[in-house]
Scaffold this active site. Structure first.
Site, PDB file in Angstrom:
ATOM      1  N   GLY A  83       0.521  -1.276   0.140  1.00 47.85           N
ATOM      2  CA  GLY A  83       0.083  -0.038   0.089  1.00 47.85           C
ATOM      3  C   GLY A  83       0.872   1.157  -0.117  1.00 47.85           C
ATOM      4  N   ILE A  84       0.109   2.285   0.942  1.00 54.14           N
ATOM      5  CA  ILE A  84       1.176   3.310   0.829  1.00 54.14           C
ATOM      6  C   ILE A  84       2.533   3.385   1.111  1.00 54.14           C
ATOM      7  CG2 ILE A  84       0.621   5.484   1.527  1.00 54.14           C
ATOM      8  CD1 ILE A  84      -2.235   4.969   2.217  1.00 54.14           C
ATOM      9  N   TYR A  88     -11.219   1.645  14.516  1.00 51.72           N
ATOM     10  CA  TYR A  88      -9.965   2.079  14.063  1.00 51.72           C
ATOM     11  C   TYR A  88     -10.421   3.944  13.938  1.00 51.72           C
ATOM     12  CZ  TYR A  88      -7.902   3.501   9.308  1.00 51.72           C
ATOM     13  OH  TYR A  88      -7.326   4.539   9.086  1.00 51.72           O
TER      14      TYR A  88
HETATM   15  N1  LIG Z   1      -6.243   3.335   2.740  1.00 52.21           N
HETATM   16  C1  LIG Z   1      -7.261   3.974   2.956  1.00 52.21           C
HETATM   17  O1  LIG Z   1      -8.027   4.316   2.612  1.00 52.21           O
HETATM   18  C2  LIG Z   1      -6.150   4.695   3.963  1.00 52.21           C
HETATM   19  C3  LIG Z   1      -6.783   5.550   4.707  1.00 52.21           C
HETATM   20  C4  LIG Z   1      -6.084   6.689   5.473  1.00 52.21           C
HETATM   21  C5  LIG Z   1      -5.985   6.032   6.058  1.00 52.21           C
HETATM   22  N2  LIG Z   1      -4.567   5.142   6.116  1.00 52.21           N
HETATM   23  C6  LIG Z   1      -3.766   4.656   7.050  1.00 52.21           C
HETATM   24  O2  LIG Z   1      -2.451   3.806   6.091  1.00 52.21           O
HETATM   25  C7  LIG Z   1      -1.881   3.069   6.502  1.00 52.21           C
HETATM   26  C8  LIG Z   1      -1.448   2.498   6.118  1.00 52.21           C
HETATM   27  O3  LIG Z   1      -2.391   1.705   4.849  1.00 52.21           O
HETATM   28  P1  LIG Z   1      -2.543   1.298   3.779  1.00 52.21           P
HETATM   29  O4  LIG Z   1      -3.561   2.229   3.175  1.00 52.21           O
HETATM   30  O5  LIG Z   1      -1.063   1.001   3.085  1.00 52.21           O
HETATM   31  O6  LIG Z   1      -2.990   0.021   4.061  1.00 52.21           O
HETATM   32  P2  LIG Z   1      -2.128  -2.080   3.781  1.00 52.21           P
HETATM   33  O7  LIG Z   1      -1.728  -2.195   2.707  1.00 52.21           O
HETATM   34  O8  LIG Z   1      -2.535  -3.117   4.555  1.00 52.21           O
HETATM   35  O9  LIG Z   1      -0.917  -1.812   4.614  1.00 52.21           O
HETATM   36  C9  LIG Z   1      -0.689  -1.804   5.337  1.00 52.21           C
HETATM   37  C10 LIG Z   1       0.366  -2.336   6.246  1.00 52.21           C
HETATM   38  O10 LIG Z   1       0.470  -2.195   7.908  1.00 52.21           O
HETATM   39  C11 LIG Z   1       1.401  -2.979   7.850  1.00 52.21           C
HETATM   40  N3  LIG Z   1       1.322  -4.070   8.978  1.00 52.21           N
HETATM   41  C12 LIG Z   1      -0.230  -4.028   9.518  1.00 52.21           C
HETATM   42  N4  LIG Z   1      -0.131  -4.814  11.048  1.00 52.21           N
HETATM   43  C13 LIG Z   1       1.148  -4.903  11.458  1.00 52.21           C
HETATM   44  C14 LIG Z   1       1.563  -5.581  12.193  1.00 52.21           C
HETATM   45  N5  LIG Z   1       0.925  -6.092  13.085  1.00 52.21           N
HETATM   46  N6  LIG Z   1       2.828  -4.522  12.725  1.00 52.21           N
HETATM   47  C15 LIG Z   1       3.845  -5.017  11.456  1.00 52.21           C
HETATM   48  N7  LIG Z   1       3.431  -4.393   9.691  1.00 52.21           N
HETATM   49  C16 LIG Z   1       1.631  -4.129  10.325  1.00 52.21           C
HETATM   50  C17 LIG Z   1       1.287  -4.159   6.980  1.00 52.21           C
HETATM   51  O11 LIG Z   1       2.447  -5.006   7.441  1.00 52.21           O
HETATM   52  P3  LIG Z   1       1.185  -7.045   5.886  1.00 52.21           P
HETATM   53  O12 LIG Z   1       1.933  -6.786   4.664  1.00 52.21           O
HETATM   54  O13 LIG Z   1       2.616  -7.657   6.927  1.00 52.21           O
HETATM   55  O14 LIG Z   1       0.110  -6.814   6.153  1.00 52.21           O
HETATM   56  C18 LIG Z   1       1.339  -3.444   5.817  1.00 52.21           C
HETATM   57  O15 LIG Z   1       2.488  -3.421   5.748  1.00 52.21           O
HETATM   58  C19 LIG Z   1      -2.367   3.139   7.635  1.00 52.21           C
HETATM   59  O16 LIG Z   1      -2.500   3.190   8.951  1.00 52.21           O
HETATM   60  C20 LIG Z   1      -4.038   3.093   7.365  1.00 52.21           C
HETATM   61  O17 LIG Z   1      -4.617   3.677   8.940  1.00 52.21           O
HETATM   62  C21 LIG Z   1      -5.324   4.630   4.762  1.00 52.21           C
END
Ligand SMILES: NC(=O)c1ccc[n+]([C@@H]2O[C@H](COP(=O)([O-])OP(=O)(O)OC[C@H]3O[C@@H](n4cnc5c(N)ncnc54)[C@H](OP(=O)(O)O)[C@@H]3O)[C@@H](O)[C@H]2O)c1
Length: 299
Positions: free
Chosen positions: A14-15, A165
């Site tokens: 992801g991000i 969340y």
């Molecule tokens: N996507 C959206 O629309 C959105 C909007 C607002 C904010 N955000 C924020 O953006 C950030 C990144 O999320 P994303 O959207 O890129 O989602 P994502 O693709 O699910 O990526 C999340 C990342 O966090 C890691 N992670 C989760 N739980 C973990 C743990 N217990 N220990 C170590 N690493 C862990 C995941 O690792 P694994 O590969 O092992 O799962 C992955 O690398 C988050 O903080 C989220 O709240 C996202």
């Protein structure tokens, strides 16, 4: 970016992964954190493939839901890097059902709020020694309307996946403003941002229905590259070097919710978070009467 050492959590997807690829392409020295060895190896290969001249990519394995694992991670980082310019607290997740971590903390709170809190604490001295330095946390617009449930912090009375969340994303902003206040004058800044609605792995861990929902949202969601733009900008932009305690969206400072600007709430959350992270802190003592761990650490 050749002389910059950047540590980024949640860079296996992801991000975080998109940001790491861009930063590596600009020549930064990256240290990525993942919880799965395989996913971290695959992500690191992708980032290396995108890397520009002089860039380096190192990997660290840590499950951020475990405070012992966060402490191990910090110790490894401190042993390896005499200088750390940027810490990006990006890893995060939403969990549809209430689960407890090994430390007895509700899982979403542990990963999204306490892990950034503890990791920042443990790396803070190194960041100060490396000043000017930056701490960036991925928050969310989902914080709007949320409140910190001080009377039910472990979500024992009620649990709703999305509601929880939102609370953790509010906590990210409150953590940022309080951290910025404490870091004033040190040359280390603390900022956070909303990436927009981004098509990532987010919320793909909560069953078929949620997965379907995320697939339906995909056409209106941003690409991870677009979602990572403000993160990359906060890492690299020279004119935010003196900006601290701010919340950004699309490279612009925005006011977060009134609750997220409340310094009293931020201070209260800080003290409670400190106690929540004290369980396996060697500098903590346990109050024999109330059995609550009390941190002696000075921050
Ligand atoms: N996507 C959206 O629309 C959105 C909007 C607002 C904010 N955000 C924020 O953006 C950030 C990144 O999320 P994303 O959207 O890129 O989602 P994502 O693709 O699910 O990526 C999340 C990342 O966090 C890691 N992670 C989760 N739980 C973990 C743990 N217990 N220990 C170590 N690493 C862990 C995941 O690792 P694994 O590969 O092992 O799962 C992955 O690398 C988050 O903080 C989220 O709240 C996202």
């Amino acid at each position: 970016m050749n002389d910059k050492q950047i540590l980024i959590t949640g860079a296996t997807n992801g991000i975080g992964l998109a940001a790491a690829e861009v930063l590596a392409a600009r020549g930064a020295n990256l240290a990525i954190v993942g919880r799965s060895k395989t996913r971290t190896r695959i992500a690191s290969a992708r980032i290396r493939a995108a890397a520009g001249k002089g860039a380096t990519v190192a990997t660290f394995i840590a499950d951020l839901s475990s405070q012992a694992s966060v402490r191990r991670l910090a110790a490894e980082v401190l042993a390896r890097y005499p200088k750390l310019d940027v810490l990006v607290n990006n890893a995060g997740a939403m969990h549809g059902t209430r689960q407890l971590t090994k430390d007895g903390i509700e899982l979403t709170w542990a990963v999204n709020h306490l892990a950034p809190f503890l990791l920042s604490k443990l790396l803070l001295q190194r960041l100060k020694e490396s000043a000017p330095a930056r701490i960036i946390t991925t928050a969310s617009q989902a914080h709007q309307g949320a409140h910190i449930p001080f009377d039910d912090l472990n979500a024992e009375r009620s649990y709703r996946g999305f509601g929880r969340y939102c609370e953790t994303k509010l906590a990210n902003i409150l953590f940022t403003i309080e951290l910025a206040r404490r870091l004033d004058g040190t040359g280390v800044t603390a900022n956070c941002f909303h990436p927009g609605l981004v098509a990532t792995g987010f919320n793909r861990n909560n069953g078929l229905l949620m997965n379907l929902g995320m697939t339906i949202l995909r056409p209106v969601a941003r690409s991870p590259e677009k979602g990572a733009e403000t993160l990359v900008w906060l890492v690299t932009a020279p004119h935010v070097v003196n900006v601290s305690g701010a919340y950004f969206f699309d490279q612009e400072q925005r006011p977060p919710s009134p609750e997220a600007q409340d310094m009293e709430t931020a201070g209260r959350l800080w003290e409670i978070s400190k106690r929540q992270c004290a369980a396996d802190d060697p500098s903590a003592s346990v109050c024999q009467r109330c059995k609550v761990a009390q941190a002696r650490s000075a921050w």
